[in-house]
Scaffold this motif. Structure first.
Motif, short mmCIF file in Angstrom:
data_model
loop_
_atom_site.label_atom_id
_atom_site.label_comp_id
_atom_site.label_asym_id
_atom_site.label_seq_id
_atom_site.Cartn_x
_atom_site.Cartn_y
_atom_site.Cartn_z
N ASP A 1 -94.64 -41.48 -16.31
CA ASP A 1 -93.49 -43.08 -16.50
C ASP A 1 -94.42 -44.56 -15.87
O ASP A 1 -95.14 -44.51 -14.88
CB ASP A 1 -92.62 -43.01 -14.94
N TYR B 1 -98.15 -48.00 -7.56
CA TYR B 1 -96.97 -47.30 -7.11
C TYR B 1 -95.47 -47.91 -5.22
O TYR B 1 -97.30 -48.30 -5.24
CB TYR B 1 -97.34 -45.85 -6.09
N SER B 2 -94.80 -47.87 -5.65
CA SER B 2 -93.44 -48.57 -4.66
C SER B 2 -94.10 -47.16 -3.84
O SER B 2 -94.18 -46.60 -3.18
CB SER B 2 -92.37 -49.12 -4.87
N SER C 1 -99.58 -49.92 -13.81
CA SER C 1 -99.36 -50.42 -13.15
C SER C 1 -99.72 -50.11 -11.82
O SER C 1 -100.19 -48.74 -11.58
CB SER C 1 -97.67 -49.11 -13.11
N THR D 1 -94.21 -37.91 -11.38
CA THR D 1 -93.03 -38.21 -10.55
C THR D 1 -92.85 -37.00 -10.09
O THR D 1 -93.69 -36.12 -10.18
CB THR D 1 -91.95 -38.64 -11.58
N ALA E 1 -91.24 -46.18 -2.32
CA ALA E 1 -90.48 -45.22 -2.39
C ALA E 1 -90.67 -44.97 -2.99
O ALA E 1 -90.28 -43.01 -2.75
CB ALA E 1 -88.72 -46.09 -2.79
N GLU E 2 -91.58 -44.35 -4.24
CA GLU E 2 -92.12 -43.90 -5.09
C GLU E 2 -93.58 -43.03 -5.16
O GLU E 2 -93.21 -41.29 -4.34
CB GLU E 2 -93.16 -44.45 -6.40
N LEU E 3 -93.66 -43.07 -3.36
CA LEU E 3 -94.66 -42.81 -2.74
C LEU E 3 -94.53 -42.04 -1.92
O LEU E 3 -94.94 -40.65 -1.87
CB LEU E 3 -96.59 -43.85 -2.60
N ASN F 1 -104.13 -45.57 -7.54
CA ASN F 1 -103.01 -46.77 -7.77
C ASN F 1 -104.32 -47.74 -7.48
O ASN F 1 -104.77 -48.19 -6.31
CB ASN F 1 -102.05 -46.43 -6.39
N ALA G 1 -91.06 -40.26 -1.86
CA ALA G 1 -90.70 -39.54 -2.63
C ALA G 1 -91.93 -37.89 -3.19
O ALA G 1 -91.40 -36.66 -2.77
CB ALA G 1 -90.24 -39.88 -3.60
N LEU G 2 -92.73 -38.48 -3.56
CA LEU G 2 -93.82 -37.64 -3.65
C LEU G 2 -94.38 -36.70 -2.12
O LEU G 2 -94.45 -35.71 -2.67
CB LEU G 2 -95.16 -38.60 -4.43
N LYS H 1 -97.15 -43.69 -13.95
CA LYS H 1 -97.39 -42.64 -12.65
C LYS H 1 -96.78 -41.33 -12.55
O LYS H 1 -95.97 -40.57 -13.29
CB LYS H 1 -96.44 -43.49 -12.20
#
Length: 340
Positions: A108, A147-148, A145, A113, A150-152, A139, A154-155, A111
């Motif tokens: 995405d 990573y937030s 772009s 996901t 929250a995104e990190l 990153n 989740a990964l 990034k």
């Protein structure tokens, strides 16, 4: 010629050069086993707020990536990466040459996901297929772009669910951490990944990166891997001296000052290009931007500015990549916008 080609076209920050000159006549042990490297390692641990880790001085980004992956994976294990990932696109098949497959996913805006990881596992059947064992991210991404948190998170959780390692390429990590949109800290990264590195080559060093390994499985005989992969620098103190200079002052160091400046110059450049009615390929938040310009305009700009034609011409337009750095000046940006 004004350079927007890369963020390592200049030499090193003057403070880095000063430190190298000041220590030039010192004798020291080799292979990063000297006092300067030891001090730099302690500085890194203090900066990330984690003491339970191993810190290695590495000569460059590609050796860092290849050595880390090779140390972490067995021959039948693979890396999952976004299709734009540096290890897949711009490292000349080094991972594959070393015996590890890269499973690519669309991602995405550059990034990876959690869904991409699930999709990669759909290819795994049994002993006839490779096992996805590591997720590779950078990153900022190759698209600029970030990573937030929250995104990190989740990964990280997805990798734990799948018994995978999570590795972050931090070649431009300074720009990610000083981005206006960023909500991640080095401590967050250190606690959510198995390994990551803090890039110096693209942020004021002559060369060098600092690799942080949290997972002891990856660190097993890691210096042996560095040597085998031709990354063990005899004059290793040159790495330690540079990072001592870059990280002095911690969060107020020139390392973060330079990265913030690069981001600011990219923002000024991006806003100026947008104001002239031109669009961009993707959404970049850091020091790489990708304007879409008429082909004839690109050829005209190339007479005075050095940059990449990132995507081949299509329908009379070309996507170019402009990269700003610690050495980019407002005059450089103004000159480009005037020429545009």
């Amino acid at each position: 010629m004004i350079y927007f080609r890369s963020d390592y076209s200049l030499g090193a920050h003057p403070k880095v050069m000063e430190a190298l000159m000041k220590t030039n006549m010192e004798h020291s042990d080799g292979y990063a086993l000297d006092e300067h490297c030891d001090h730099a390692r302690e500085m890194v641990k203090e900066l990330i707020g984690v003491d339970d880790c191993e810190v290695h001085m590495m000569v460059g980004g590609t050796p860092c990536n290849i050595t880390t992956v090779s140390a972490a994976l067995r021959a039948y294990e693979a890396v999952v990466a976004p299709r734009t990932g540096h290890i897949y696109v711009h490292e000349t098949g080094a991972l594959e040459a070393g015996g590890h497959r890269v499973i690519t996913e669309e991602g995405d805006n550059g990034k990876l996901t959690p869904q991409n990881i699930d999709d990669a596992w759909l290819e795994y059947e049994d002993e006839h297929t490779v096992i996805p064992k590591m997720a590779y991210i950078s990153n900022p991404t190759e698209n600029g772009s970030i990573y937030s948190k929250a995104e990190l998170k989740a990964l990280s959780e997805k990798c734990k669910e799948k018994n995978m390692y999570l590795y972050m390429d931090g070649a431009r990590l300074g720009c990610a951490l000083t981005c206006e949109d960023n909500d991640l800290t080095l401590h967050d990264i250190a606690t959510m990944t198995d390994a990551f590195y803090i890039g110096g080559t693209k942020n004021g060093a002559l060369f060098g990166e600092v690799l942080v390994i949290r997972n002891p499985e990856i660190n097993d005989h890691f210096r042996w891997m560095i040597k085998q992969k031709c990354g063990m620098l005899a004059k290793g103190r040159l790495l330690g001296v540079q990072f001592e200079a870059l990280l002095e002052g911690g969060k107020n160091s020139i390392y973060f000052e330079m990265a913030a400046h690069a981001n600011a110059m990219a923002k000024k450049l991006k806003e100026g290009i947008a104001a002239k009615g031109y669009g961009f390929d993707g959404v970049s938040q850091t020091n790489q931007i990708f304007p879409v310009l008429p082909a004839e305009k690109v050829k005209e700009l190339e007479k005075d500015f050095f940059f990449y034609e990132w995507v081949p011409e299509k329908d009379g337009k070309i996507v170019i990549r402009l990269v700003t750095s610690w050495g980019t000046t407002e005059e450089d940006v103004d000159a480009f916008l005037k020429a545009l």
